[in-house]
Design a protein around this motif. Structure first.
Motif, PDB file in Angstrom:
ATOM      1  N   PRO A  90       0.519  -0.943  -0.151  1.00  0.00           N
ATOM      2  CA  PRO A  90       0.420  -0.372  -0.149  1.00  0.00           C
ATOM      3  C   PRO A  90       0.806   1.531   0.112  1.00  0.00           C
ATOM      4  O   PRO A  90       1.953   1.023   0.386  1.00  0.00           O
ATOM      5  CB  PRO A  90      -0.603   0.133   1.321  1.00  0.00           C
ATOM      6  CG  PRO A  90       0.113  -0.951   2.122  1.00  0.00           C
ATOM      7  CD  PRO A  90       0.976  -2.398   0.893  1.00  0.00           C
ATOM      8  N   VAL A  91       0.330   2.462  -0.933  1.00  0.00           N
ATOM      9  CA  VAL A  91       1.338   4.126  -0.199  1.00  0.00           C
ATOM     10  C   VAL A  91       0.448   4.287   0.753  1.00  0.00           C
ATOM     11  O   VAL A  91      -0.205   4.896   0.515  1.00  0.00           O
ATOM     12  CB  VAL A  91       0.335   4.786  -2.041  1.00  0.00           C
ATOM     13  CG1 VAL A  91       1.366   5.496  -1.877  1.00  0.00           C
ATOM     14  CG2 VAL A  91       0.894   3.700  -2.982  1.00  0.00           C
ATOM     15  N   GLY A  92       1.355   4.777   1.519  1.00  0.00           N
ATOM     16  CA  GLY A  92       1.438   4.973   2.814  1.00  0.00           C
ATOM     17  C   GLY A  92       0.538   4.975   3.624  1.00  0.00           C
ATOM     18  O   GLY A  92       0.057   5.955   4.070  1.00  0.00           O
ATOM     19  N   LEU A  93      -0.178   3.581   3.820  1.00  0.00           N
ATOM     20  CA  LEU A  93      -1.125   3.361   4.461  1.00  0.00           C
ATOM     21  C   LEU A  93      -0.739   3.478   6.273  1.00  0.00           C
ATOM     22  O   LEU A  93      -2.218   3.548   6.691  1.00  0.00           O
ATOM     23  CB  LEU A  93      -1.971   1.577   4.228  1.00  0.00           C
ATOM     24  CG  LEU A  93      -2.940   1.977   2.864  1.00  0.00           C
ATOM     25  CD1 LEU A  93      -3.412   0.889   3.172  1.00  0.00           C
ATOM     26  CD2 LEU A  93      -3.928   3.303   3.443  1.00  0.00           C
ATOM     27  N   GLY A  94       0.402   2.916   6.143  1.00  0.00           N
ATOM     28  CA  GLY A  94       0.554   2.970   7.379  1.00  0.00           C
ATOM     29  C   GLY A  94       0.264   1.671   8.314  1.00  0.00           C
ATOM     30  O   GLY A  94      -0.395   0.809   8.253  1.00  0.00           O
ATOM     31  N   ARG A  95       1.060   2.011  10.237  1.00  0.00           N
ATOM     32  CA  ARG A  95       0.277   0.961  10.530  1.00  0.00           C
ATOM     33  C   ARG A  95      -1.130   1.542  10.558  1.00  0.00           C
ATOM     34  O   ARG A  95      -1.436   2.822  11.770  1.00  0.00           O
ATOM     35  CB  ARG A  95       1.114   0.256  11.803  1.00  0.00           C
ATOM     36  CG  ARG A  95       2.274  -0.104  11.557  1.00  0.00           C
ATOM     37  CD  ARG A  95       3.159  -0.817  12.594  1.00  0.00           C
ATOM     38  NE  ARG A  95       2.469  -1.555  12.884  1.00  0.00           N
ATOM     39  CZ  ARG A  95       3.118  -3.122  13.910  1.00  0.00           C
ATOM     40  NH1 ARG A  95       4.455  -2.486  14.005  1.00  0.00           N
ATOM     41  NH2 ARG A  95       2.515  -4.097  14.781  1.00  0.00           N
ATOM     42  N   LEU A  96      -2.453   0.176  11.889  1.00  0.00           N
ATOM     43  CA  LEU A  96      -4.010   0.798  11.852  1.00  0.00           C
ATOM     44  C   LEU A  96      -3.791   0.089  12.951  1.00  0.00           C
ATOM     45  O   LEU A  96      -3.609  -1.122  13.078  1.00  0.00           O
ATOM     46  CB  LEU A  96      -4.350   1.052  10.843  1.00  0.00           C
ATOM     47  CG  LEU A  96      -4.239   1.887   9.095  1.00  0.00           C
ATOM     48  CD1 LEU A  96      -5.210   1.667   8.320  1.00  0.00           C
ATOM     49  CD2 LEU A  96      -4.904   3.224  10.371  1.00  0.00           C
ATOM     50  N   GLY A 101     -14.373   1.052   7.620  1.00  0.00           N
ATOM     51  CA  GLY A 101     -14.001   0.545   8.360  1.00  0.00           C
ATOM     52  C   GLY A 101     -12.999   0.732   8.843  1.00  0.00           C
ATOM     53  O   GLY A 101     -13.272   1.468   9.920  1.00  0.00           O
ATOM     54  N   SER A 102     -11.296   0.536   8.974  1.00  0.00           N
ATOM     55  CA  SER A 102     -10.530   0.682  10.141  1.00  0.00           C
ATOM     56  C   SER A 102     -10.460   2.436   9.480  1.00  0.00           C
ATOM     57  O   SER A 102      -9.515   3.069  10.240  1.00  0.00           O
ATOM     58  CB  SER A 102      -8.902   0.330  10.018  1.00  0.00           C
ATOM     59  OG  SER A 102      -8.753   0.499   8.480  1.00  0.00           O
ATOM     60  N   GLY A 103     -10.663   3.327   8.634  1.00  0.00           N
ATOM     61  CA  GLY A 103     -10.228   4.073   8.514  1.00  0.00           C
ATOM     62  C   GLY A 103      -9.047   4.708   7.196  1.00  0.00           C
ATOM     63  O   GLY A 103      -8.443   5.552   6.808  1.00  0.00           O
ATOM     64  N   ALA A 132      -7.437   9.714  15.487  1.00  0.00           N
ATOM     65  CA  ALA A 132      -7.016  10.650  16.107  1.00  0.00           C
ATOM     66  C   ALA A 132      -5.807  10.792  16.385  1.00  0.00           C
ATOM     67  O   ALA A 132      -4.086  11.968  17.121  1.00  0.00           O
ATOM     68  CB  ALA A 132      -7.653  10.179  17.838  1.00  0.00           C
ATOM     69  N   ARG A 133      -5.077   9.081  16.737  1.00  0.00           N
ATOM     70  CA  ARG A 133      -3.608   8.631  16.220  1.00  0.00           C
ATOM     71  C   ARG A 133      -2.323   9.152  14.970  1.00  0.00           C
ATOM     72  O   ARG A 133      -1.662   9.402  15.861  1.00  0.00           O
ATOM     73  CB  ARG A 133      -3.303   6.846  16.458  1.00  0.00           C
ATOM     74  CG  ARG A 133      -4.244   6.458  18.010  1.00  0.00           C
ATOM     75  CD  ARG A 133      -4.093   5.059  18.053  1.00  0.00           C
ATOM     76  NE  ARG A 133      -2.311   4.585  17.664  1.00  0.00           N
ATOM     77  CZ  ARG A 133      -2.246   3.634  16.186  1.00  0.00           C
ATOM     78  NH1 ARG A 133      -3.121   3.080  15.674  1.00  0.00           N
ATOM     79  NH2 ARG A 133      -1.252   3.043  17.128  1.00  0.00           N
ATOM     80  N   ALA A 134      -3.301   9.634  13.742  1.00  0.00           N
ATOM     81  CA  ALA A 134      -2.507   9.950  12.708  1.00  0.00           C
ATOM     82  C   ALA A 134      -2.942  11.788  13.169  1.00  0.00           C
ATOM     83  O   ALA A 134      -1.324  11.807  12.369  1.00  0.00           O
ATOM     84  CB  ALA A 134      -2.928   9.592  12.270  1.00  0.00           C
ATOM     85  N   GLY A 135      -3.271  12.049  14.156  1.00  0.00           N
ATOM     86  CA  GLY A 135      -3.049  13.615  13.987  1.00  0.00           C
ATOM     87  C   GLY A 135      -3.915  14.002  12.443  1.00  0.00           C
ATOM     88  O   GLY A 135      -3.737  15.134  12.605  1.00  0.00           O
ATOM     89  N   HIS A 136      -4.995  13.639  12.486  1.00  0.00           N
ATOM     90  CA  HIS A 136      -5.556  14.111  10.975  1.00  0.00           C
ATOM     91  C   HIS A 136      -7.221  14.546  11.371  1.00  0.00           C
ATOM     92  O   HIS A 136      -7.469  13.526  11.943  1.00  0.00           O
ATOM     93  CB  HIS A 136      -5.220  12.782   9.662  1.00  0.00           C
ATOM     94  CG  HIS A 136      -4.300  12.860   9.675  1.00  0.00           C
ATOM     95  ND1 HIS A 136      -3.841  13.648   8.784  1.00  0.00           N
ATOM     96  CD2 HIS A 136      -3.407  11.925   9.256  1.00  0.00           C
ATOM     97  CE1 HIS A 136      -2.508  13.760   8.078  1.00  0.00           C
ATOM     98  NE2 HIS A 136      -2.318  12.029   8.479  1.00  0.00           N
TER      99      HIS A 136
END
Length: 228
Positions: free
Chosen positions: A8-14, A51-53, A84-88
């Motif tokens: 994935p492009v930039g999905l990171g850990r969720l 889903g997870s956002g 909230a965790r990602a600050g977005h």
């Protein structure tokens, strides 16, 4: 064209609550399509069945104004926590598909909806993990509604990105979107191994003639539709 699903492009850990759909191959495929759209900070984006956002957060990283919807309370809580965790700043609403935003218009609408065919006895639910994938006998219970509602959600030149399985009928999606006035193309096709849900359901799917005896992969497609 058919392609392998790249990371994935930039999905990171969720973080996900139990029972919430975590990012998988279809999420990654739609993330690539979203990245290709080149979102900007002046755009309004809607993520249906968030889903997870994951995809909502990817859009928010571009600075776009993002609204996300899911019928599952756990999914709504998960998406809000991940934002909230990602600050977005992502506004997450609970509701059935596009119902909560019917009066609004967007530059881009994306969706990874439920699309796994399910025995007719299974009823639509708003809770439990099955809500993320069960989609009626033909797998189109959510798809058809999204195809019908999309034109009213899009601004002129607005784009719909929709990912689903080839089992649900790619041409049916294209025809429905075209009949609703959108210019429609299939941008990507990818063959992926059956996941846990499909594997558990293989005997029924084969009995329905949806999957052949020797098939061991599923085709995923990304459909792009644009309003004139």
């Amino acid at each position: 064209m058919t392609t392998a699903v790249a990371p994935p492009v930039g999905l990171g850990r969720l973080w996900t609550l139990p029972g919430v759909y975590a990012p998988q191959a279809d999420t990654h495929l739609l993330a690539r399509a979203l990245h290709a759209e080149g979102l900007t900070a002046d755009m309004d984006v809607l993520d249906v069945c968030t889903g997870s956002g994951a995809l909502a957060l990817l859009a928010a990283r571009s600075g776009a104004r993002v609204l996300a919807v899911d019928i599952s309370l756990r999914a709504v809580m998960t998406a809000r926590m991940n934002a909230a965790r990602a600050g977005h700043r992502v506004r997450v609403l609970r509701g059935d598909l596009t119902g909560p935003v019917a009066a609004q218009r967007f530059d881009l609408v994306m969706s990874n909806p439920p699309y796994v065919p399910a025995p007719g006895a299974r009823r639509s639910r708003s809770h439990g993990p099955e809500v993320a994938w069960d989609a009626g006998l033909c797998g189109r219970r959510a798809l058809d509604r999204i195809c019908d509602h999309a034109p009213g959600l899009l601004r002129p030149k607005g784009v719909l990105l929709l990912v689903h399985s080839g089992l649900c009928g790619v041409e049916e999606t294209r025809d429905r979107l075209t009949a609703n006035g959108l210019r429609c193309t299939v941008t990507t096709r990818a063959a992926v191994p059956f996941g846990p849900v499909m594997t558990r359901r293989l005997p029924w799917l084969r009995a329905q003639g949806l999957i052949g005896a020797g098939e061991d992969t599923e085709e995923l497609v990304v459909v792009r539709a644009e309003r004139s």
